[in-house]
Design a protein around this motif. Structure first.
Motif, PDB file in Angstrom:
ATOM      1  N   CYS A 175       0.861  -1.177   0.000  1.00  0.00           N
ATOM      2  CA  CYS A 175       0.000   0.000   0.000  1.00  0.00           C
ATOM      3  C   CYS A 175       0.897   1.226   0.000  1.00  0.00           C
ATOM      4  CB  CYS A 175      -0.934  -0.010   1.198  1.00  0.00           C
ATOM      5  SG  CYS A 175      -0.040   0.002   2.736  1.00  0.00           S
ATOM      6  N   LYS A 176       0.274   2.396   0.171  1.00  0.00           N
ATOM      7  CA  LYS A 176       1.078   3.628   0.148  1.00  0.00           C
ATOM      8  C   LYS A 176       2.098   3.627   1.293  1.00  0.00           C
ATOM      9  CE  LYS A 176      -0.634   5.954  -3.301  1.00  0.00           C
ATOM     10  NZ  LYS A 176      -0.184   5.145  -4.418  1.00  0.00           N
ATOM     11  N   LEU A 177       1.693   3.085   2.429  1.00  0.00           N
ATOM     12  CA  LEU A 177       2.601   3.082   3.572  1.00  0.00           C
ATOM     13  C   LEU A 177       3.822   2.214   3.304  1.00  0.00           C
ATOM     14  CD1 LEU A 177       2.856   4.168   6.484  1.00  0.00           C
ATOM     15  CD2 LEU A 177       1.911   2.015   7.255  1.00  0.00           C
ATOM     16  N   ILE A 222       7.672   7.438  11.147  1.00  0.00           N
ATOM     17  CA  ILE A 222       7.003   7.314   9.843  1.00  0.00           C
ATOM     18  C   ILE A 222       5.491   7.487  10.002  1.00  0.00           C
ATOM     19  CG2 ILE A 222       6.468   5.712   7.968  1.00  0.00           C
ATOM     20  CD1 ILE A 222       9.236   4.558   8.292  1.00  0.00           C
ATOM     21  N   VAL A 223       4.946   6.785  10.985  1.00  0.00           N
ATOM     22  CA  VAL A 223       3.497   6.831  11.185  1.00  0.00           C
ATOM     23  C   VAL A 223       3.058   8.248  11.573  1.00  0.00           C
ATOM     24  CG1 VAL A 223       1.618   5.997  12.644  1.00  0.00           C
ATOM     25  CG2 VAL A 223       3.281   4.410  11.733  1.00  0.00           C
ATOM     26  N   ASN A 224       3.867   8.912  12.405  1.00  0.00           N
ATOM     27  CA  ASN A 224       3.530  10.286  12.783  1.00  0.00           C
ATOM     28  C   ASN A 224       3.530  11.199  11.569  1.00  0.00           C
ATOM     29  OD1 ASN A 224       3.091   9.920  15.439  1.00  0.00           O
ATOM     30  ND2 ASN A 224       5.177  10.401  16.085  1.00  0.00           N
ATOM     31  N   GLY A 225       4.550  11.028  10.731  1.00  0.00           N
ATOM     32  CA  GLY A 225       4.637  11.852   9.525  1.00  0.00           C
ATOM     33  C   GLY A 225       3.436  11.612   8.627  1.00  0.00           C
ATOM     34  N   PHE A 226       3.061  10.351   8.504  1.00  0.00           N
ATOM     35  CA  PHE A 226       1.907   9.961   7.686  1.00  0.00           C
ATOM     36  C   PHE A 226       0.646  10.623   8.224  1.00  0.00           C
ATOM     37  CE2 PHE A 226      -1.076   7.073   5.763  1.00  0.00           C
ATOM     38  CZ  PHE A 226      -0.470   6.772   4.570  1.00  0.00           C
ATOM     39  N   VAL A 250       4.078  12.703   3.498  1.00  0.00           N
ATOM     40  CA  VAL A 250       5.016  12.421   4.567  1.00  0.00           C
ATOM     41  C   VAL A 250       6.028  13.544   4.671  1.00  0.00           C
ATOM     42  CG1 VAL A 250       6.673  10.795   5.439  1.00  0.00           C
ATOM     43  CG2 VAL A 250       4.752  10.019   4.123  1.00  0.00           C
ATOM     44  N   ASP A 251       6.232  13.927   5.858  1.00  0.00           N
ATOM     45  CA  ASP A 251       7.116  15.048   6.068  1.00  0.00           C
ATOM     46  C   ASP A 251       7.997  14.666   7.248  1.00  0.00           C
ATOM     47  OD1 ASP A 251       8.216  17.527   6.186  1.00  0.00           O
ATOM     48  OD2 ASP A 251       6.599  18.330   7.418  1.00  0.00           O
ATOM     49  N   ILE A 252       9.021  13.939   6.936  1.00  0.00           N
ATOM     50  CA  ILE A 252       9.796  13.373   8.032  1.00  0.00           C
ATOM     51  C   ILE A 252      11.080  14.135   8.229  1.00  0.00           C
ATOM     52  CG2 ILE A 252      10.992  11.330   8.824  1.00  0.00           C
ATOM     53  CD1 ILE A 252       8.832   9.842   7.109  1.00  0.00           C
ATOM     54  N   LYS A 253      11.253  14.566   9.422  1.00  0.00           N
ATOM     55  CA  LYS A 253      12.420  15.400   9.700  1.00  0.00           C
ATOM     56  C   LYS A 253      13.591  14.573  10.205  1.00  0.00           C
ATOM     57  CE  LYS A 253      10.719  19.223   8.714  1.00  0.00           C
ATOM     58  NZ  LYS A 253       9.369  18.788   8.620  1.00  0.00           N
ATOM     59  N   ARG A 254      13.256  13.379  10.603  1.00  0.00           N
ATOM     60  CA  ARG A 254      14.255  12.655  11.352  1.00  0.00           C
ATOM     61  C   ARG A 254      15.327  12.069  10.467  1.00  0.00           C
ATOM     62  NH1 ARG A 254      12.765   8.463  15.941  1.00  0.00           N
ATOM     63  NH2 ARG A 254      14.842   8.228  16.753  1.00  0.00           N
ATOM     64  N   LEU A 255      16.502  12.540  10.583  1.00  0.00           N
ATOM     65  CA  LEU A 255      17.596  11.976   9.812  1.00  0.00           C
ATOM     66  C   LEU A 255      18.686  11.584  10.777  1.00  0.00           C
ATOM     67  CD1 LEU A 255      17.811  14.427   6.850  1.00  0.00           C
ATOM     68  CD2 LEU A 255      17.327  12.008   6.724  1.00  0.00           C
ATOM     69  N   LYS A 256      18.785  10.310  10.984  1.00  0.00           N
ATOM     70  CA  LYS A 256      19.794   9.880  11.935  1.00  0.00           C
ATOM     71  C   LYS A 256      21.155   9.974  11.277  1.00  0.00           C
ATOM     72  CE  LYS A 256      17.235   7.600  15.076  1.00  0.00           C
ATOM     73  NZ  LYS A 256      17.286   6.704  16.177  1.00  0.00           N
ATOM     74  N   SER A 273      13.714  -4.663  17.746  1.00  0.00           N
ATOM     75  CA  SER A 273      12.351  -4.166  17.651  1.00  0.00           C
ATOM     76  C   SER A 273      12.256  -2.752  18.228  1.00  0.00           C
ATOM     77  CB  SER A 273      11.394  -5.098  18.380  1.00  0.00           C
ATOM     78  OG  SER A 273      11.648  -5.035  19.754  1.00  0.00           O
ATOM     79  N   TYR A 274      13.160  -2.425  19.141  1.00  0.00           N
ATOM     80  CA  TYR A 274      13.151  -1.079  19.698  1.00  0.00           C
ATOM     81  C   TYR A 274      13.596  -0.067  18.637  1.00  0.00           C
ATOM     82  CZ  TYR A 274      12.523  -3.151  24.256  1.00  0.00           C
ATOM     83  OH  TYR A 274      12.007  -3.837  25.308  1.00  0.00           O
ATOM     84  N   VAL A 275      14.562  -0.503  17.830  1.00  0.00           N
ATOM     85  CA  VAL A 275      15.009   0.364  16.739  1.00  0.00           C
ATOM     86  C   VAL A 275      13.872   0.525  15.733  1.00  0.00           C
ATOM     87  CG1 VAL A 275      16.783   0.739  15.013  1.00  0.00           C
ATOM     88  CG2 VAL A 275      17.328  -0.548  17.063  1.00  0.00           C
ATOM     89  N   ALA A 276      13.227  -0.627  15.414  1.00  0.00           N
ATOM     90  CA  ALA A 276      12.112  -0.601  14.467  1.00  0.00           C
ATOM     91  C   ALA A 276      11.036   0.344  14.977  1.00  0.00           C
ATOM     92  CB  ALA A 276      11.551  -2.005  14.296  1.00  0.00           C
ATOM     93  N   LYS A 277      10.755   0.245  16.279  1.00  0.00           N
ATOM     94  CA  LYS A 277       9.700   1.074  16.873  1.00  0.00           C
ATOM     95  C   LYS A 277      10.032   2.557  16.706  1.00  0.00           C
ATOM     96  CE  LYS A 277       6.975   2.329  20.653  1.00  0.00           C
ATOM     97  NZ  LYS A 277       6.401   3.580  20.424  1.00  0.00           N
ATOM     98  N   SER A 278      11.307   2.909  16.941  1.00  0.00           N
ATOM     99  CA  SER A 278      11.627   4.328  16.894  1.00  0.00           C
ATOM    100  C   SER A 278      11.503   4.866  15.473  1.00  0.00           C
ATOM    101  CB  SER A 278      12.998   4.592  17.517  1.00  0.00           C
ATOM    102  OG  SER A 278      13.964   4.781  16.559  1.00  0.00           O
ATOM    103  N   TYR A 279      11.849   4.038  14.473  1.00  0.00           N
ATOM    104  CA  TYR A 279      11.686   4.504  13.086  1.00  0.00           C
ATOM    105  C   TYR A 279      10.219   4.525  12.665  1.00  0.00           C
ATOM    106  CZ  TYR A 279      16.563   4.779  11.818  1.00  0.00           C
ATOM    107  OH  TYR A 279      17.865   5.165  11.730  1.00  0.00           O
ATOM    108  N   LEU A 280       9.509   3.399  12.984  1.00  0.00           N
ATOM    109  CA  LEU A 280       8.114   3.302  12.534  1.00  0.00           C
ATOM    110  C   LEU A 280       7.267   4.401  13.167  1.00  0.00           C
ATOM    111  CD1 LEU A 280       7.532  -0.540  12.401  1.00  0.00           C
ATOM    112  CD2 LEU A 280       7.647   1.058  10.502  1.00  0.00           C
TER     113      LEU A 280
END
Lengths: 331, 560
Positions: B68-70, B141-145, B201-207, B131-138
Motif C-alpha cells: 500500500c502507500k505506507l 514514519i506513522v507520525n509523519g503519515f 510524509v514530512d519526516i524530519k528525522r535523519l539519523k 524491535s526497539y530500533v524498528a519502533k523508533s523509526y516506525l
C-alpha cells in the motif's frame, strides 16, 4: 606437515615482535573505547532528541507532555529551546530553530483541532509495552557500525603483519631460501596465511568476550567465523599480492594504507543513496556481517558467502600466480 | 644552517614522485568531495532518504500484510527490509525472530487514505533488541503519515488554519516590554490541487546526518595524514639508510637539524591547508576563511606528535604502526570532543582545535573560547616538540641500543631542573600522566570486574598511581621539602583542571573553594614521602603517604 613447520615459525616470529604485542594491547583499549563511544553516542542522541519547550498555555503544556521527545514547561517567560505564547488563540512561537518551529507548528495544529472530528489524529496509536530499558540508538549504532569495526579491526591489522613478514623476507633475501625448500608456492602462501588467520580468530574471540562484558551479544557465532575466515583469506591474499608487487616495506605499507582507507570509506562512511550505488553497497561485507550477527539465519544470507568465497578463490589464485613469477622476487 | 636544511628537505620532497602523486590524489579527492558534498546537501533538502552507514542497510527486517502507500514509504528507507506476508505466516516469522515487527493494515488502506477516512494500523513487535530500533523509526514514519493526512483534511474541508507566527528569541524581550495588541489575522488557506500523496510524509528525522562542518573536517584530514607520513618518512628512512649520520656531523646543533625537518613539513602542510581552504571558500563550501588557523593548529599538533614518534622509532615498521595507532587515538579524541560543541559542554569540547572550526563556521566563537581552544593544543605540541628535541640529542636513539621508556622518565625530569620551582612544575606535569593511567585502569576495571570489587581496586590503584608519579617527580630534587612542592604542583594543577571541568558542568563556585582540602592532602602526603626519602626511609614514607591519601579518598567517597 611441512606447512605446519612454516606456520609455526611464522607464528613464533610474530609473537616475538614487541611492537605487535604493543599493537595488540592497544587494540584492546580501542575495542573498549568503541563500546564506550556507543554508550556516549546513545546518551548524546537521547539528550539531543529531547527538546525543551516552554509555553504560557497550561492545556497546551499538558498536550505537549504526551510527546516523549519534548520536555514541556509551563512558564510566562522564555525558557528552553522555544517558547510558545498563546494570546487569544493566536500562537506566537519564539525560536531560532526552523525544524523545531515546524514540529511545533504541527503540534499546535494537532492541539488546536483536537476536538474537531476530521482533524483528530487520523491514525490510531497503540502504546508499545516496554519490558526493559533498551536504548534504540545504542542498538542501532552498536550492531550496525561498531561491532563490524571490532570484528574487522584484527583483520585489517593482520594484513600489515603479513606484508611485513613477506616483504621483510624479500629485503633480507631469505625468501629465495624459502622458495628453494621442498614446498610448493601454494603451500608457502598457506603457511604464511595460517598463523595470521589463527591470530585473527584469537583476537576476534577475545574482542567478542570483551564486548559481551557490557551485554553486547551477537548471534550465529559459527556462521560468523566461517564468514570471517572467507574474508580473511580474501584480504590476506590481497595483502600477499601487494607485498609481492612492492620492493620494500614502505611501499607495501603505502599500498595497504590506501587500500584500507578505500575499504573503510566504503564500509563505514555514510553515503548518499543513489540508485545503482546503493545496490552495490548492499553487498558490502559489513552488511553481511551485520546480517549474520543480528538476524535469524535464513537462505538469503548465502549470497554473501558465495560472493566472498568466489572473490577469495580468485584472490588466492592471483596471489599464487604472482608468487610464481620470479621477477617479483628480484628487487 | 637550519635554513639550509629546510631548503634541502623542501627540495627532496618536491622532487620525489611520491609526493607529487599524493598531492594529485588529494586534489582529486577534494575535487570529488565537492560534488559529493553538493549531492549530500541536495539529498538532504529534497527530503530523499539517506542510506546511513552501510551497515544499516536492511538492518531492520519487518513484515506487512499488503502493499500500500505506507509500504512504499517504508521501502524508501534503506534501513528496512520489508517482506509482504499474510497474517499467519507473518506472526510465525515474528515469533521465530526472522522479522522484528509486523504491520497489519486495513484491506482498503489506499482507498480510505484517498477518501481521507480514519485508518487503523496495527503494529506487532517481538521482544528482540532490534524491535526497539524498528519502533523508533516506525513511530516517526506513522507520525509523519498522520500529519500529512491531517494537512490534507484541512485543505479538503477548507478549514482555516490557525495563526502561528515564528519569531526570534530576541523579539521576546522587545515584545514583552511593550503592551501587547492582539492582531486579528484571518487568512484562508488557498485550496491547493496538488495530489495528496506528494506531501503526505514530512519526516524530519535523519539519523547520523552529517553536518557541513564534519565533512569539511574530513577533507582537512588528508593533508594532516600526509604530512605525518612525510615526516616519519624523512626521519626514519635516514635512520634506516644511515644517511642521517652524515647530517649529525654537520657543523650545527642537532636541534637545528630536527627543527629544520619539522619546519619544512609544517610549511608544506600550511600551504596545502591554505590552498584547500581557499578553494573551498571560493566555491562557497565554507563561510569563514579564518578556519585556516585552527586547522593549522591541529596540523602543528599532529606534526609534532609524528616527530616524536619518528625520533623514537628504530625502523619503518615500528613508526608505521605507532603513527597509525596514535593517529586513530588523536583523531578519535579530536572528533569525539568536538561533538560536545554541539551539546551543552561547549568549553570542554574546546580541548580539541576542531571545535573551533565548528565555532567559526557557526559564528559563535568568543575570545575566551579561542584562548581555551588554543592553549591545550599548543602546549601539547610544544611538550612533544621539546621531547623530540631531547630524544634526538641522545646518541642512543640514533645508534642504539635504545633505552627503555621507563628509564627515560627520571632522566627527562632531571633535565627540567633540580630546584623547588622545577619540582612544582613536575608536579603539575605528572597530573597528565596520572589522568592517562587512571583512565586506562578505570576502563579495564569497568569491563572486567564487577562494580564493587572493581571500585575498590580502582580506588587503591588511583592512590598508588598518584603517589608513585609524585615520587618520580620529586626524584631530581634532593632537598628536604621537595615533596611539598611536588604535592603543591600536583594539587594545584589538578584543581585547575577539575575547576575547568566543574565550571563547564555548571557546578557551584563553593565546590571549587572546597578543593583547597585535596591540595593540602597532596602536599602533606608527598611532603611526608619527600621527607622520609631525605632520611633514606623511602619505603616507610611511601606507605604513610599511601595511607593518608587513601584515608582521605575513602572519607570523601563515603561522605558522598
Amino acid at each position: 606437515m611441512k606447512i605446519m613447520a612454516l606456520a609455526y615459525k611464522e607464528l613464533k616470529d610474530i609473537l616475538s615482535e614487541k611492537i605487535y604485542i604493543f599493537g595488540f594491547l592497544l587494540q584492546l583499549f580501542i575495542v573498549m573505547g568503541i563500546v564506550l563511544i556507543g554508550f556516549s553516542y546513545s546518551y548524546i542522541a537521547q539528550i539531543e532528541n529531547k527538546t525543551s519547550v516552554a509555553t504560557n498555555d497550561t492545556e497546551f503544556a499538558k498536550f505537549l507532555a504526551q510527546d516523549e521527545e519534548i520536555l514541556c514547561f509551563y512558564s510566562k517567560n522564555f525558557f528552553g529551546d522555544a517558547y510558545v505564547q498563546n494570546i487569544e488563540n493566536v500562537f506566537y512561537v519564539y525560536t531560532e530553530d526552523e525544524d523545531l518551529f515546524d514540529t511545533l507548528k504541527t503540534k499546535i495544529e494537532e492541539y488546536y483541532f483536537r476536538y474537531e472530528g476530521p482533524l483528530r489524529s487520523p491514525i490510531l496509536k497503540v502504546d508499545f509495552i516496554k519490558e526493559r530499558r533498551v536504548v534504540p540508538e545504542f542498538i542501532e549504532v552498536m550492531y550496525s557500525l561498531l561491532v563490524p569495526i571490532v570484528l574487522l579491526l584484527p583483520v585489517f591489522l593482520s594484513m600489515n603483519m603479513l606484508s611485513d613478514s613477506i616483504v621483510g623476507e624479500k629485503e633480507r633475501k631469505t625468501f629465495e631460501i624459502l622458495l628453494a625448500s621442498p614446498l610448493t608456492r601454494f603451500e608457502i602462501i598457506l603457511g604464511k596465511l595460517a598463523p595470521v588467520i589463527l591470530l585473527g580468530f584469537f583476537q576476534v574471540s577475545l574482542w567478542l568476550f570483551v564486548i559481551s562484558r557490557k551485554n553486547v551479544y551477537i548471534k550465529n557465532i559459527f556462521a560468523l567465523y566461517i564468514f570471517l575466515l572467507i574474508l580473511m583469506i580474501l584480504f590476506f591474499s590481497v595483502s600477499v599480492i601487494f607485498s609481492m608487487l612492492s620492493s620494500n616495506i614502505r611501499e607495501a605499507n603505502i599500498y595497504l594504507t590506501l587500500f584500507m582507507m578505500f575499504l573503510s570509506f566504503l564500509m563505514f562512511i555514510p553515503l548518499p543513496s543513489l540508485g545503482f550505488f546503493s545496490n552495490v553497497i548492499k553487498y558490502s561485507p559489513v552488511v553481511g556481517i551485520v546480517k549474520i550477527t543480528t538476524n535469524v539465519l535464513d537462505i538469503s544470507i548465502l549470497k554473501y558467502f558465495i560472493i566472498y568465497l568466489v572473490s577469495a578463490m580468485i584472490a588466492i589464485f592471483i596471489a599464487k600466480n604472482v608468487l610464481e613469477k620470479d621477477e617479483s622476487l628480484r628487487l | 644552517m637550519m635554513k639550509k636544511i629546510i631548503k634541502w628537505e623542501l627540495k627532496r620532497i618536491f622532487s620525489s614522485k611520491k609526493f607529487t602523486a599524493a598531492f594529485i590524489l588529494q586534489f582529486f579527492l577534494i575535487v570529488l568531495i565537492i560534488p559529493m558534498f553538493t549531492v549530500y546537501l541536495e539529498t538532504l533538502q529534497s527530503g530523499k532518504f539517506f542510506s546511513t552507514t552501510p551497515g544499516m542497510n536492511e538492518f531492520i527486517p519487518i513484515g506487512m500484510n499488503r502493499k500500500c502507500k505506507l509500504s512504499e514509504i517504508i521501502e524508501e528507507y534503506d534501513q528496512f527490509s520489508l517482506t509482504i506476508l499474510e497474517k499467519n505466516g507473518g506472526m510465525k516469522m515474528l515469533q521465530k525472530g526472522n522479522i522484528v515487527a509486523y504491520i497489519l493494515v486495513d484491506d482498503d488502506f489506499d482507498q480510505k487514505m484517498l477518501k481521507l477516512e480514519n485508518i487503523t494500523l496495527l503494529i506487532y513487535y517481538n521482544n528482540s533488541d532490534k524491535s526497539y530500533v524498528a519502533k523508533s523509526y516506525l513511530d516517526s514514519i506513522v507520525n509523519g503519515f498522520s500529519d500529512g493526512l491531517r494537512r490534507a483534511r484541512m485543505r479538503e474541508y477548507d478549514i482555516p488554519s490557525i495563526l502561528i507566527e515564528k519569531k526570534d528569541r530576541t523579539d521576546f524581550v522587545a515584545e514583552t516590554e511593550k503592551p501587547k495588541t492582539v492582531e486579528e489575522k484571518k487568512e484562508t488557506v488557498p485550496k491547493e490541487t496538488t495530489p495528496i500523496e506528494k506531501e503526505m510524509v514530512d519526516i524530519k528525522r535523519l539519523k547520523f546526518s552529517l553536518n557541513r562542518e564534519y565533512i569539511l573536517l574530513l577533507v582537512m584530514l588528508l593533508p594532516l595524514f600526509m604530512s605525518g607520513g612525510l615526516l616519519t618518512d624523512s626521519i626514519v628512512s635516514e635512520k634506516e639508510k644511515k644517511t642521517g649520520e652524515m647530517l649529525l656531523v654537520l657543523p650545527t646543533k642537532r636541534r637545528n637539524i630536527i627543527l629544520g625537518k619539522m619546519l619544512a613539513i609544517f610549511l608544506i602542510t600550511v600551504v596545502q591547508i591554505i590552498l584547500w581552504i581557499f578553494i573551498l571558500y571560493g566555491v562557497g563550501k565554507i563561510s569563514n576563511i579564518y578556519t585556516i588557523f585552527p586547522l593549522i593548529l591541529a596540523a602543528f599538533l599532529v606534526i609534532n606528535l609524528s616527530l616524536l614518534i619518528s625520533v623514537y622509532s628504530q625502523n619503518y615498521k615500528e613508526s608505521a604502526l605507532l603513527v597509525t595507532v596514535i593517529y586513530i587515538l588523536v583523531f578519535a579524541f579530536m572528533f569525539g570532543t568536538s561533538i560536545l560543541y554541539i551539546s551543552e559542554l561547549k568549553t570542554l569540547s574546546l580541548l580539541s582545535p576542531l571545535s573551533m572550526v565548528i565555532g567559526l563556521e557557526e559564528g559563535s566563537l568568543t575570545t575566551l573560547d579561542t584562548i581555551y581552544g588554543v592553549l591545550p593544543a599548543l602546549s601539547f605540541s610544544f611538550i612533544s616538540l621539546a621531547l623530540s628535541v631531547y630524544l634526538f640529542s641522545k646518541d642512543s636513539f640514533y645508534f642504539g641500543p635504545r633505552p627503555k621508556l621507563l628509564d627515560l622518565i627520571p632522566d627527562i625530569f632531571s633535565k627540567i631542573g633540580k630546584g623547588n620551582f622545577a619540582s612544582f612544575f613536575l608536579g603539575c606535569l605528572s597530573v597528565f600522566g596520572a589522568i592517562i593511567v587512571e583512565i586506562a585502569v578505570g576502563v579495564l576495571m569497568y569491563f572486567f570486574l564487577n562494580l564493587d570489587v572493581g571500585f575498590v581496586i580502582f580506588l587503591l590503584s588511583i592512590v598508588f598511581i598518584e603517589e608513585y608519579l609524585k615520587y618520580l617527580a620529586m626524584l631530581p630534587n634532593k632537598s628536604k621539602f621537595s615533596g611539598v612542592f611536588v604535592g603543591f604542583g600536583f594539587g594545584f594543577f589538578e584543581n585547575l583542571l577539575s575547576g575547568f571541568v566543574l565550571f563547564t558542568m555548571f557546578f557551584p563556585v563553593e565546590m571549587i573553594l572546597f578543593r583547597i582540602i585535596p591540595l593540602l592532602i597532596h602536599m602533606s602526603s608527598s611532603g611526608i614521602l619527600g621527607y622520609f626519602r631525605y632520611k633514606k626511609k623511602t619505603k616507610l614514607g611511601f606507605i604513610i603517604a599511601f595511607i593518608i591519601h587513601l584515608a582521605y579518598n575513602t572519607i570523601i567517597l563515603v561522605s558522598i
